[in-house]
Each structure stands twice: as C-alpha cells, then as structure tokens.
Design a protein around this motif. Structure first.
Motif, PDB file in Angstrom:
ATOM      1  N   ASN A 100      48.517  32.352  41.332  1.00  0.00           N
ATOM      2  CA  ASN A 100      49.876  31.558  41.769  1.00  0.00           C
ATOM      3  C   ASN A 100      49.065  30.609  40.689  1.00  0.00           C
ATOM      4  O   ASN A 100      49.476  29.876  40.265  1.00  0.00           O
ATOM      5  CB  ASN A 100      50.251  31.713  43.230  1.00  0.00           C
ATOM      6  N   LEU A 101      47.128  30.103  41.298  1.00  0.00           N
ATOM      7  CA  LEU A 101      47.179  28.375  41.201  1.00  0.00           C
ATOM      8  C   LEU A 101      46.815  28.654  39.213  1.00  0.00           C
ATOM      9  O   LEU A 101      47.644  28.007  38.363  1.00  0.00           O
ATOM     10  CB  LEU A 101      45.707  27.902  41.316  1.00  0.00           C
ATOM     11  N   ALA A 102      46.263  29.691  38.757  1.00  0.00           N
ATOM     12  CA  ALA A 102      46.609  30.043  37.620  1.00  0.00           C
ATOM     13  C   ALA A 102      48.170  29.783  36.278  1.00  0.00           C
ATOM     14  O   ALA A 102      48.217  29.461  35.916  1.00  0.00           O
ATOM     15  CB  ALA A 102      45.615  31.402  37.078  1.00  0.00           C
ATOM     16  N   ALA A 103      48.239  30.873  37.391  1.00  0.00           N
ATOM     17  CA  ALA A 103      50.197  30.709  36.541  1.00  0.00           C
ATOM     18  C   ALA A 103      50.500  29.715  36.334  1.00  0.00           C
ATOM     19  O   ALA A 103      51.797  28.937  35.281  1.00  0.00           O
ATOM     20  CB  ALA A 103      50.847  31.626  37.524  1.00  0.00           C
ATOM     21  N   ALA A 104      50.450  28.511  37.882  1.00  0.00           N
ATOM     22  CA  ALA A 104      51.281  27.308  38.213  1.00  0.00           C
ATOM     23  C   ALA A 104      50.605  26.163  36.845  1.00  0.00           C
ATOM     24  O   ALA A 104      50.992  26.021  35.868  1.00  0.00           O
ATOM     25  CB  ALA A 104      50.268  26.421  38.929  1.00  0.00           C
ATOM     26  N   ILE A 105      49.025  25.944  37.322  1.00  0.00           N
ATOM     27  CA  ILE A 105      48.347  25.360  35.882  1.00  0.00           C
ATOM     28  C   ILE A 105      48.057  25.693  34.481  1.00  0.00           C
ATOM     29  O   ILE A 105      48.172  25.248  33.920  1.00  0.00           O
ATOM     30  CB  ILE A 105      46.517  25.285  36.466  1.00  0.00           C
ATOM     31  N   TYR A 106      48.224  26.693  34.155  1.00  0.00           N
ATOM     32  CA  TYR A 106      47.386  27.650  32.590  1.00  0.00           C
ATOM     33  C   TYR A 106      48.838  28.202  31.958  1.00  0.00           C
ATOM     34  O   TYR A 106      49.487  28.536  31.160  1.00  0.00           O
ATOM     35  CB  TYR A 106      46.767  28.485  32.546  1.00  0.00           C
ATOM     36  N   GLY A 107      49.505  28.653  33.374  1.00  0.00           N
ATOM     37  CA  GLY A 107      50.923  29.542  33.017  1.00  0.00           C
ATOM     38  C   GLY A 107      49.941  30.878  32.484  1.00  0.00           C
ATOM     39  O   GLY A 107      51.832  31.831  32.133  1.00  0.00           O
ATOM     40  N   LYS A 108      48.833  31.317  32.612  1.00  0.00           N
ATOM     41  CA  LYS A 108      48.823  32.605  32.655  1.00  0.00           C
ATOM     42  C   LYS A 108      47.651  32.878  34.296  1.00  0.00           C
ATOM     43  O   LYS A 108      46.812  32.101  34.080  1.00  0.00           O
ATOM     44  CB  LYS A 108      48.314  33.067  31.197  1.00  0.00           C
ATOM     45  N   SER A 109      48.114  33.864  34.292  1.00  0.00           N
ATOM     46  CA  SER A 109      47.566  34.603  34.988  1.00  0.00           C
ATOM     47  C   SER A 109      46.187  35.392  35.147  1.00  0.00           C
ATOM     48  O   SER A 109      45.575  36.085  35.976  1.00  0.00           O
ATOM     49  CB  SER A 109      48.209  34.929  37.217  1.00  0.00           C
ATOM     50  N   ALA A 151      39.461  31.688  27.878  1.00  0.00           N
ATOM     51  CA  ALA A 151      39.892  30.928  28.582  1.00  0.00           C
ATOM     52  C   ALA A 151      39.164  29.323  28.252  1.00  0.00           C
ATOM     53  O   ALA A 151      39.488  28.349  28.472  1.00  0.00           O
ATOM     54  CB  ALA A 151      39.614  30.992  29.945  1.00  0.00           C
ATOM     55  N   MET A 152      37.884  30.050  28.081  1.00  0.00           N
ATOM     56  CA  MET A 152      37.225  28.414  27.421  1.00  0.00           C
ATOM     57  C   MET A 152      38.096  27.921  25.834  1.00  0.00           C
ATOM     58  O   MET A 152      37.777  26.879  25.375  1.00  0.00           O
ATOM     59  CB  MET A 152      35.828  28.280  27.120  1.00  0.00           C
ATOM     60  N   GLU A 153      38.170  28.563  25.067  1.00  0.00           N
ATOM     61  CA  GLU A 153      38.881  28.936  23.732  1.00  0.00           C
ATOM     62  C   GLU A 153      39.725  28.376  24.017  1.00  0.00           C
ATOM     63  O   GLU A 153      40.562  26.915  23.239  1.00  0.00           O
ATOM     64  CB  GLU A 153      38.570  30.271  23.125  1.00  0.00           C
ATOM     65  N   ALA A 154      40.697  28.033  25.071  1.00  0.00           N
ATOM     66  CA  ALA A 154      42.455  28.038  25.076  1.00  0.00           C
ATOM     67  C   ALA A 154      42.395  26.840  25.772  1.00  0.00           C
ATOM     68  O   ALA A 154      43.036  26.352  26.425  1.00  0.00           O
ATOM     69  CB  ALA A 154      43.191  29.163  26.057  1.00  0.00           C
ATOM     70  N   GLY A 155      41.357  25.970  26.417  1.00  0.00           N
ATOM     71  CA  GLY A 155      41.319  25.259  27.709  1.00  0.00           C
ATOM     72  C   GLY A 155      42.217  25.511  28.652  1.00  0.00           C
ATOM     73  O   GLY A 155      43.146  25.229  29.626  1.00  0.00           O
ATOM     74  N   GLY A 156      42.025  26.747  29.391  1.00  0.00           N
ATOM     75  CA  GLY A 156      42.760  27.564  30.425  1.00  0.00           C
ATOM     76  C   GLY A 156      41.885  28.145  31.223  1.00  0.00           C
ATOM     77  O   GLY A 156      40.881  28.244  32.201  1.00  0.00           O
ATOM     78  N   ILE A 157      42.663  28.243  32.880  1.00  0.00           N
ATOM     79  CA  ILE A 157      42.148  29.074  33.750  1.00  0.00           C
ATOM     80  C   ILE A 157      41.283  30.629  33.360  1.00  0.00           C
ATOM     81  O   ILE A 157      42.250  31.346  33.159  1.00  0.00           O
ATOM     82  CB  ILE A 157      43.091  29.281  35.055  1.00  0.00           C
ATOM     83  N   ALA A 158      40.314  31.143  33.709  1.00  0.00           N
ATOM     84  CA  ALA A 158      39.778  32.393  34.218  1.00  0.00           C
ATOM     85  C   ALA A 158      39.595  33.064  35.502  1.00  0.00           C
ATOM     86  O   ALA A 158      39.165  31.932  36.527  1.00  0.00           O
ATOM     87  CB  ALA A 158      38.647  32.945  33.351  1.00  0.00           C
ATOM     88  N   ARG A 159      40.125  33.717  35.756  1.00  0.00           N
ATOM     89  CA  ARG A 159      39.598  34.188  37.136  1.00  0.00           C
ATOM     90  C   ARG A 159      38.601  35.155  37.355  1.00  0.00           C
ATOM     91  O   ARG A 159      38.811  36.443  36.471  1.00  0.00           O
ATOM     92  CB  ARG A 159      40.744  34.714  37.430  1.00  0.00           C
ATOM     93  N   PHE A 160      37.946  35.305  38.392  1.00  0.00           N
ATOM     94  CA  PHE A 160      36.392  36.138  39.033  1.00  0.00           C
ATOM     95  C   PHE A 160      36.555  36.721  39.908  1.00  0.00           C
ATOM     96  O   PHE A 160      37.041  36.079  41.353  1.00  0.00           O
ATOM     97  CB  PHE A 160      35.411  35.443  38.714  1.00  0.00           C
ATOM     98  N   GLU A 161      37.476  38.359  40.241  1.00  0.00           N
ATOM     99  CA  GLU A 161      37.594  38.321  41.502  1.00  0.00           C
ATOM    100  C   GLU A 161      35.946  39.099  42.426  1.00  0.00           C
ATOM    101  O   GLU A 161      35.663  39.681  41.071  1.00  0.00           O
ATOM    102  CB  GLU A 161      38.581  39.560  41.365  1.00  0.00           C
ATOM    103  N   GLU A 162      36.392  38.974  42.891  1.00  0.00           N
ATOM    104  CA  GLU A 162      35.368  39.457  44.264  1.00  0.00           C
ATOM    105  C   GLU A 162      33.505  39.264  43.172  1.00  0.00           C
ATOM    106  O   GLU A 162      33.004  40.236  43.326  1.00  0.00           O
ATOM    107  CB  GLU A 162      35.892  40.840  44.184  1.00  0.00           C
TER     108      GLU A 162
END
Ligand SMILES: Nc1ncnc2c1ncn2[C@@H]1O[C@H](COP(=O)(O)OP(=O)(O)OP(=O)(O)O)[C@@H](O)[C@H]1O
Ligand SMILES: [Mg+2]
Length: 367
Positions: A100-109, A151-162
C-alpha cells in the motif's frame, strides 16, 4: 465497460493501486501538500491513504489499523534517501503495508523481488536474455533489468519481500545499490543512476531470523520499523472484520459475514493461544508450535465462509468455524492436537452456554 476494465475484473488478486484506485485519485486531486520529487502525492496524503480519513467527499478506508506513529515514521523514512525495513512476526501486515505504501507513493506496487534461498545477485541487479546475448553480444536490448533496477530508472519504489531468507552475498549486493544509488553494467560500459524518488521497502519475518542474519552493514542502510501484533482485542477484531468482508466480497462469497459473536470467539481463542494466557490473565494456556497470527484468523474465517456458502446454508455455523479452527491451530504436529484438546477442556468447556455449541463442534473434530 471498457475491455481493459473487464480484464481487470478477472484478475484473481487486484494490486492495491487498482483496488483503491478511486481513493488514490481523490487523494491526488485534493492534495495541497508538498510533493517530494518522484512521488505521486504528499507525505500527508500517503499517511491518510494508509490510516484512513476523508479526501473531499471520498471516504479513505484504513489499510493499516494500529499505531499511526509507526506509519508516520515509515513515510518519513521514504522521504529521505534511506530505505525502509518492516520486520515483525508473521501476519503482522508487513507485506500488505509495503504494497500500500508503494501504491500511494509511486502508483505501482508490482516491482517485487521475492527473497528465497534461491534468490541470486541477478535478481537484485540484472541478467541477460541469453539468446540475444549470443546473437548480438551485450546490448541494451539484451539486458534484463531486475525490479530494483527498473525502480531506479523510473524513480520509483521497489519491494523486497522476506529479505532475510536470501544468502548473505545477495543481501550484500543491495549494500552498494543503497549507498551508491547506482548499478554499473560493465558489459555495456555504463552506469545506471537512480532517479529521485527511488527507494526500497523490504520486509523480514522475525521467525526467520537466524536463517540468514542480516549484516550490520546492510541493516545500517535501512530504517527498521517493527510491526507489532495488534495491541488489544478490539483492535484485532476490527482488523479481522474489515479484511474478512473485503476478501469475501472480492471472492463473491455467497455467505453472510461472520456475526460479531463468532469474530469475538475466534479472536479471543487466537489471542489466548498466542499469549499463553487467558484474556483475564487468570489461567495459563499452552501455545501451539505453528503461527497463529491475525492473518490466520482472517483466512480461517474466509475459509469457514466458503464452507458455509458452498456446502451449508450460507450462515456461518459452529461446525464451519470448528473446521477452520482445527486447520489453523493443529498444523502437522500431534502436539498441537493435544494443546488444542487441553484448551478445549480446560478453558472453553468452562465458559458456559454461549461457548457450548462451538466447544462441541471443536471436540467432535479434534478426536
Ligand atoms: N494491523 C493491521 N491492519 C490491517 N490489516 C492487518 C493488520 N495486521 C494484519 N492484517 C492483515 O493480515 C493479512 C496478512 O498480512 P501480511 O501478509 O501483510 O503479513 P506479513 O506480515 O507480510 O506476514 P509474513 O511474515 O507471513 O509474510 C493482510 O490481509 C492484512 O490486511
Ligand atoms: Mg509477508
């Protein structure tokens, strides 16, 4: 309905940015705060999206129920160039919050690296399309970017699970990414620099700690936020009630939502087994070996609703609940069966008429 929308309805699990599209749009529209570079909305609006509130006439449903301060700290971390690590017991909404944080900040999760024992450095950095590599040599077209590189290229959020499930050399590959904010691709003689807005939200399970303890060097690059189990009975009931109704409606389950009494009973049992004590703190209880988290309570109730809808009257009965409880509490261990039997006989049986139906149904299954 447009063709695209029809297709989206068929998707089994909608990502947060689709599920809550209207809320996100409303928040973006009424946003008057300062929007950090690369973000879709101000930190205040991100907070509102997570904890709930109103955006103009639109109701923003709470996504995370619990300590608001923790969410403020999480959002504030992402405003700086530090990465965020959410840790906690299983089922404490680490993944759900990061989505949900990624969706709000970057628009994609959806830019996710799933940490496993088999995750390699290539999953963190980049790999190659080998057919193209053989045919043309290293070219930008043959480069297969990891979600983190994208994510780096787009200036977005990447998620790293576990993240703690990965081998330490994979975790180490992250250190340079997080401190230099670049990935070099020597084969192409170039460097990929992260744009503003790039960050990583990682999650780790405290039960896995020790599988691969994270290095201090890596930990130092994250702000660590510990998500606790729900503080009290009423909070946990609220979480379970809300998520069960959301999940049941997404599956179109033709069953009545669990009555408040059923919710109270399930959550009470879970909290008592988890803490090793009755709610009034008067009696000790043994805990089963497996995890009995809020997330399990949610899936237990949705499973019971599916049972009621498919093979019952559509009303959740004690038998449906008992079947769910048995599956959630007695995993593969005979000891769990004994623990559950003791709880049934020492605690539940003595709770009087209101609990009798559920007691009998549980007793019947746990032979
Ligand atoms: N405090 C909470 N507020 C809102 N939802 C919650 C809360 N705690 C648990 N949940 C719900 O529990 C479910 C499971 O959460 P999630 O999968 O994110 O857990 P997790 O911490 O990532 O667990 P694991 O360590 O097993 O991966 C989600 O549906 C989430 O909505
Ligand atoms: Mg998770």
């Amino acid at each position: 309905m447009a063709a695209g929308q029809e297709q989206l309805q068929d998707i089994m699990r909608q990502p947060a940015e689709i599920l809550f599209r209207h809320e996100l749009e409303a928040l973006r529209e009424e946003d008057s705060g300062n929007i950090p570079a690369g973000w879709q909305m101000s930190p205040q609006s991100v907070l509102k999206f997570i904890v709930g509130g109103k955006a103009g006439p639109t109701e923003i449903t709470p996504k995370y129920i619990g300590n608001k301060r923790l969410i403020e700290m999480a959002v504030a971390t992402l405003v700086t160039d530090r990465a965020l690590l959410l840790i906690g017991e299983p089922g404490t909404a680490k993944s759900w919050l990061s989505e949900n944080l990624a969706a709000a900040i970057y628009g994609k999760s959806g830019l996710v690296v799933q940490g496993t024992a088999g995750t390699s450095e290539e999953h963190v950095r980049y790999s190659w399309n080998y057919a193209m590599l053989l045919a043309q040599g290293p070219t930008p077209e043959a480069l297969v970017q990891s979600p983190i590189m994208r994510a780096m290229e787009a200036g977005g959020i990447a998620r790293f699970e576990e993240i703690s499930r990965c081998a330490s050399e994979v975790q180490d590959a992250l250190i340079s990414i997080l401190s230099e904010k670049t990935i070099s691709v020597p084969e192409l003689g170039k460097e990929m620099n992260a744009r503003k807005g790039f960050s990583i939200i990682a999650t780790a399970n405290t039960r896995d700690r020790g599988v691969n303890e994270m290095s201090t060097a890596l930990k130092r690059r994250f702000n660590i936020i510990v998500l606790p189990a729900p503080a009290d009975l009423s909070t946990e009931i609220e979480i379970v009630k809300k998520r069960v109704s959301e999940i049941a409606s997404s599956y179109d389950l033709q069953a009545a939502a669990p009555a408040d009494e059923a919710l109270l009973k399930v959550v009470t049992i879970f909290r008592e087994l988890r803490s090793g004590m009755t709610l009034d703190k008067k009696e000790k209880v043994k805990s089963p070996a497996g995890v009995i988290s809020t997330a399990e309570a949610i899936s237990l109730l949705t499973n019971s609703m599916a049972l009621a809808a498919s093979f019952g009257s559509g009303e959740l009965t004690d038998e449906d609940l008992a079947a769910g409880l048995q599956g959630a509490i007695v995993k593969d261990d005979d000891k769990d069966r004994l623990v559950w039997k003791e709880y049934l006989d020492n605690i539940m049986k003595k709770r009087g008429a209101q609990w009798r139906g559920l007691y009998n149904a549980c007793k019947e299954i746990n032979q």
